[in-house]
Design a protein around this motif. Structure first.
Motif, PDB file in Angstrom:
ATOM      1  N   LEU A  52      14.529 -29.094  30.778  1.00 48.23           N
ATOM      2  CA  LEU A  52      15.477 -29.602  29.769  1.00 48.23           C
ATOM      3  C   LEU A  52      14.834 -30.716  28.938  1.00 48.23           C
ATOM      4  CD1 LEU A  52      18.820 -29.644  31.822  1.00 48.23           C
ATOM      5  CD2 LEU A  52      18.176 -28.035  30.026  1.00 48.23           C
ATOM      6  N   ASN A  53      14.016 -31.547  29.586  1.00 46.11           N
ATOM      7  CA  ASN A  53      13.335 -32.611  28.838  1.00 46.11           C
ATOM      8  C   ASN A  53      12.362 -32.038  27.821  1.00 46.11           C
ATOM      9  OD1 ASN A  53      14.722 -34.596  30.163  1.00 46.11           O
ATOM     10  ND2 ASN A  53      13.110 -35.035  31.652  1.00 46.11           N
ATOM     11  N   SER A  54      11.571 -31.031  28.240  1.00 48.19           N
ATOM     12  CA  SER A  54      10.614 -30.488  27.267  1.00 48.19           C
ATOM     13  C   SER A  54      11.333 -29.677  26.193  1.00 48.19           C
ATOM     14  CB  SER A  54       9.482 -29.709  27.925  1.00 48.19           C
ATOM     15  OG  SER A  54       9.968 -28.688  28.715  1.00 48.19           O
ATOM     16  N   LEU A  55      12.483 -29.066  26.545  1.00 45.25           N
ATOM     17  CA  LEU A  55      13.308 -28.405  25.519  1.00 45.25           C
ATOM     18  C   LEU A  55      13.732 -29.406  24.456  1.00 45.25           C
ATOM     19  CD1 LEU A  55      15.940 -26.055  27.229  1.00 45.25           C
ATOM     20  CD2 LEU A  55      14.424 -25.464  25.361  1.00 45.25           C
ATOM     21  N   LEU A  95      20.797 -13.314  12.073  1.00 53.18           N
ATOM     22  CA  LEU A  95      19.882 -12.812  13.104  1.00 53.18           C
ATOM     23  C   LEU A  95      20.683 -12.426  14.341  1.00 53.18           C
ATOM     24  CD1 LEU A  95      17.394 -15.863  13.032  1.00 53.18           C
ATOM     25  CD2 LEU A  95      17.353 -13.850  11.535  1.00 53.18           C
ATOM     26  N   LEU A  96      20.283 -11.343  14.988  1.00 54.92           N
ATOM     27  CA  LEU A  96      20.832 -10.992  16.302  1.00 54.92           C
ATOM     28  C   LEU A  96      19.686 -11.127  17.292  1.00 54.92           C
ATOM     29  CD1 LEU A  96      22.787  -9.742  18.403  1.00 54.92           C
ATOM     30  CD2 LEU A  96      22.144  -7.490  17.552  1.00 54.92           C
ATOM     31  N   VAL A  97      19.794 -12.073  18.226  1.00 58.49           N
ATOM     32  CA  VAL A  97      18.738 -12.275  19.229  1.00 58.49           C
ATOM     33  C   VAL A  97      19.286 -11.881  20.603  1.00 58.49           C
ATOM     34  CG1 VAL A  97      17.191 -13.937  20.330  1.00 58.49           C
ATOM     35  CG2 VAL A  97      17.629 -14.083  17.867  1.00 58.49           C
ATOM     36  N   ILE A  98      18.596 -10.945  21.237  1.00 55.95           N
ATOM     37  CA  ILE A  98      19.024 -10.440  22.546  1.00 55.95           C
ATOM     38  C   ILE A  98      17.971 -10.884  23.557  1.00 55.95           C
ATOM     39  CG2 ILE A  98      19.497  -8.339  23.875  1.00 55.95           C
ATOM     40  CD1 ILE A  98      19.915  -7.083  20.903  1.00 55.95           C
ATOM     41  N   PHE A  99      18.389 -11.616  24.597  1.00 56.94           N
ATOM     42  CA  PHE A  99      17.393 -12.119  25.544  1.00 56.94           C
ATOM     43  C   PHE A  99      17.874 -11.917  26.972  1.00 56.94           C
ATOM     44  CE2 PHE A  99      20.264 -15.468  24.289  1.00 56.94           C
ATOM     45  CZ  PHE A  99      20.502 -16.228  25.426  1.00 56.94           C
ATOM     46  N   GLU A 100      16.907 -11.819  27.895  1.00 55.80           N
ATOM     47  CA  GLU A 100      17.215 -11.590  29.307  1.00 55.80           C
ATOM     48  C   GLU A 100      16.869 -12.821  30.128  1.00 55.80           C
ATOM     49  OE1 GLU A 100      16.381  -6.872  29.981  1.00 55.80           O
ATOM     50  OE2 GLU A 100      14.649  -8.160  29.943  1.00 55.80           O
ATOM     51  N   SER A 101      17.634 -13.078  31.110  1.00 58.84           N
ATOM     52  CA  SER A 101      17.424 -14.097  32.170  1.00 58.84           C
ATOM     53  C   SER A 101      17.033 -15.525  31.777  1.00 58.84           C
ATOM     54  CB  SER A 101      16.456 -13.645  33.266  1.00 58.84           C
ATOM     55  OG  SER A 101      15.571 -12.706  32.911  1.00 58.84           O
ATOM     56  N   ARG A 102      16.503 -15.748  30.573  1.00 58.61           N
ATOM     57  CA  ARG A 102      16.013 -17.096  30.294  1.00 58.61           C
ATOM     58  C   ARG A 102      17.015 -17.907  29.481  1.00 58.61           C
ATOM     59  NH1 ARG A 102      10.001 -17.241  28.149  1.00 58.61           N
ATOM     60  NH2 ARG A 102      10.790 -19.311  27.663  1.00 58.61           N
ATOM     61  N   PRO A 103      17.854 -18.716  30.139  1.00 57.52           N
ATOM     62  CA  PRO A 103      18.861 -19.471  29.388  1.00 57.52           C
ATOM     63  C   PRO A 103      18.254 -20.507  28.438  1.00 57.52           C
ATOM     64  CG  PRO A 103      18.904 -20.062  31.731  1.00 57.52           C
ATOM     65  CD  PRO A 103      17.973 -18.919  31.595  1.00 57.52           C
ATOM     66  N   ASP A 104      16.991 -20.964  28.719  1.00 59.37           N
ATOM     67  CA  ASP A 104      16.384 -21.947  27.810  1.00 59.37           C
ATOM     68  C   ASP A 104      16.115 -21.359  26.422  1.00 59.37           C
ATOM     69  OD1 ASP A 104      14.589 -20.397  29.267  1.00 59.37           O
ATOM     70  OD2 ASP A 104      12.936 -21.808  29.072  1.00 59.37           O
ATOM     71  N   CYS A 105      16.143 -19.998  26.328  1.00 64.40           N
ATOM     72  CA  CYS A 105      16.036 -19.333  25.017  1.00 64.40           C
ATOM     73  C   CYS A 105      17.155 -19.781  24.078  1.00 64.40           C
ATOM     74  CB  CYS A 105      16.238 -17.825  25.186  1.00 64.40           C
ATOM     75  SG  CYS A 105      14.745 -16.928  25.344  1.00 64.40           S
ATOM     76  N   LEU A 106      18.344 -19.973  24.651  1.00 67.37           N
ATOM     77  CA  LEU A 106      19.530 -20.170  23.809  1.00 67.37           C
ATOM     78  C   LEU A 106      19.409 -21.412  22.905  1.00 67.37           C
ATOM     79  CD1 LEU A 106      23.160 -19.364  24.775  1.00 67.37           C
ATOM     80  CD2 LEU A 106      22.656 -21.357  23.400  1.00 67.37           C
ATOM     81  N   PRO A 107      19.134 -22.615  23.463  1.00 68.66           N
ATOM     82  CA  PRO A 107      18.995 -23.761  22.566  1.00 68.66           C
ATOM     83  C   PRO A 107      17.774 -23.665  21.650  1.00 68.66           C
ATOM     84  CG  PRO A 107      18.640 -24.415  24.859  1.00 68.66           C
ATOM     85  CD  PRO A 107      19.101 -23.006  24.885  1.00 68.66           C
ATOM     86  N   GLN A 108      16.681 -23.061  22.141  1.00 68.49           N
ATOM     87  CA  GLN A 108      15.477 -22.924  21.305  1.00 68.49           C
ATOM     88  C   GLN A 108      15.760 -22.067  20.077  1.00 68.49           C
ATOM     89  OE1 GLN A 108      12.609 -21.119  23.956  1.00 68.49           O
ATOM     90  NE2 GLN A 108      11.590 -23.054  24.336  1.00 68.49           N
TER      91      GLN A 108
END
Length: 414
Positions: A52-55, A95-108
């Motif tokens: 979370l800090n590096s995010l 944009l439609l972004v579809i991602f698996e398992s990595r919740p850190d994708c969402l804020p990025q």
């Protein structure tokens, strides 16, 4: 305003850390109880204070670059007297972004979409439902400071993705982040909407005859073992034939054994051995775990040919002290990222200084490699005239084309 929203989101990620980690713990517990996630995927699912800090650091970098991303003039031309043309950056749209398992994708991804002025629909995997919910809530809270809460929305069920893939009038670009299976399914389902991304991360490290022993084991260890589930992790080691049965070769094998990496032998490598590890089923395999393939090549040219035949144009590396050989490899390997004496794991938007990435693109159009803000922008042309018509520029007309390049306005570099 875009920068303010992203700064606010970065603050919320650290301020609300306890809540985020609590929600993530629920996801991890559910995944472990159901036993449906392999260990590499569980790693991708888990959030930590340091993640979370590096995010938050990455988001602040994006906030800085967002200040002059949209509406930036990239070309100015004086077409004729009082007729000036500008090419400026504009958002792609929705944009439609579809991602698996990595919740850190969402804020990025949210920060990149906000920075580039795009609307965003997000579809996360159900295994990260609790984490995605809180992170989306915080993103909307940040957007609310300028009254644009709905600019980033979360889609919840599986069926909705297939429906969304048909909305070519409303969605301008689809970016899938996940397994090659997911990407292929989305490419099939997308009717008339471009899909950007990579279907596989089959990354190679070629060990040349002039490689330094110290660099080889260190770079291979980092590329394979630091985070084997990542798409930029090493999958195949190509070794020059002259290195077989040398101390350098023994050190590579010993290091992989110590790190508990399962070795698969390529057909040429297997033929040199009296007894060998299991022969590889396919030289085009993304293991995503502590496994890799070793194959033998006769030259740097053969290494390049192997990479073009079996690679996925993601990230490929040469380890050598010979600059001429390195330059040949850098110029001839046609991948999105090509490195000399550096780990494959550097192939990443945050490490490239883009703040974060919406994904890594291996296609050859529009954006390639880690895609940051620049890859989420397109351009339009603005022409300012004064009663100009094309017929004035005909053979007998009164006007002449000048096509003079004009200086660009100063960028805000604060």
């Amino acid at each position: 305003q875009r920068a303010e929203i992203i700064y606010r989101l970065a603050d919320l990620l650290t301020d609300q850390r306890e809540e985020i980690l609590l929600a993530n713990k629920k996801d991890l517990e559910e995944a472990e109880n159901k036993g449906r996630l392999a260990l590499p995927l569980l790693k991708r699912l888990s959030l930590s204070t340091s993640k979370l800090n590096s995010l938050a650091i990455g988001l602040r970098q994006i906030a800085v670059s967002s200040q002059d991303s949209v509406g930036r003039v990239i070309r100015r031309t004086r077409i004729a007297k009082d007729l000036d043309l500008e090419q400026v950056t504009v958002p792609i749209g929705v944009l439609l972004v579809i991602f698996e398992s990595r919740p850190d994708c969402l804020p990025q991804v949210s920060a990149l979409a906000i920075a580039s002025g795009n609307g965003l629909l997000l579809k996360g995997g159900k295994e990260a439902a609790h984490s995605n919910q809180i992170l989306h809530h915080l993103t909307q809270e940040a957007l609310s400071i300028h009254g644009v809460k709905d600019a980033v929305q979360l889609v919840n069920t599986r069926e909705e993705v297939e429906d969304l893939c048909r909305l070519d009038k409303l969605i301008d670009l689809i970016i899938p982040r996940g397994s090659s299976h997911l990407v292929r399914n989305i490419q099939k389902a997308a009717k008339g909407i471009p899909v950007m991304g990579h279907s596989e991360g089959i990354c190679h490290v070629y060990v040349d005859t002039d490689a330094s022993v110290e660099k080889v084991t260190r770079i291979i260890r980092d590329s394979k073992c630091e985070y084997p589930a990542a798409c930029n992790a090493l999958e195949t080691v190509l070794i020059h034939r002259d290195l077989l049965r040398t101390p350098l070769f023994d050190q590579i094998i010993d290091m992989l054994r110590v790190e508990q990496v399962k070795i698969h032998a390529g057909p040429k490598f297997a033929s040199y051995l009296t007894f060998s590890p299991s022969e590889v089923k396919s030289l085009r395999t993304e293991y995503g775990d502590l496994e890799c393939c070793i194959e033998v090549v006769d030259s740097v040219q053969e290494a390049v040919e192997h990479i073009h035949k079996y690679g996925s144009s993601h990230t490929d590396v040469i380890i050598t002290e010979n600059e001429k050989t390195a330059e040949f490899f850098l110029q001839h390997v046609d991948s999105a990222c090509v490195f000399w004496n550096a780990s494959t794991r550097f192939s990443d938007g945050y490490r490239f200084g883009l703040g974060a990435e919406v994904g890594i693109s291996t296609s050859r159009i529009h954006a390639r490699g880690p895609v940051g803000i620049e890859g989420l922008l397109t351009t339009k042309w603005l022409l300012r005239g004064d009663n100009h018509v094309v017929s004035d520029f005909s053979e007998h007309g009164s006007m002449k084309y000048l096509h003079e390049s004009l200086p660009l306005p100063q960028r805000n570099t604060n």
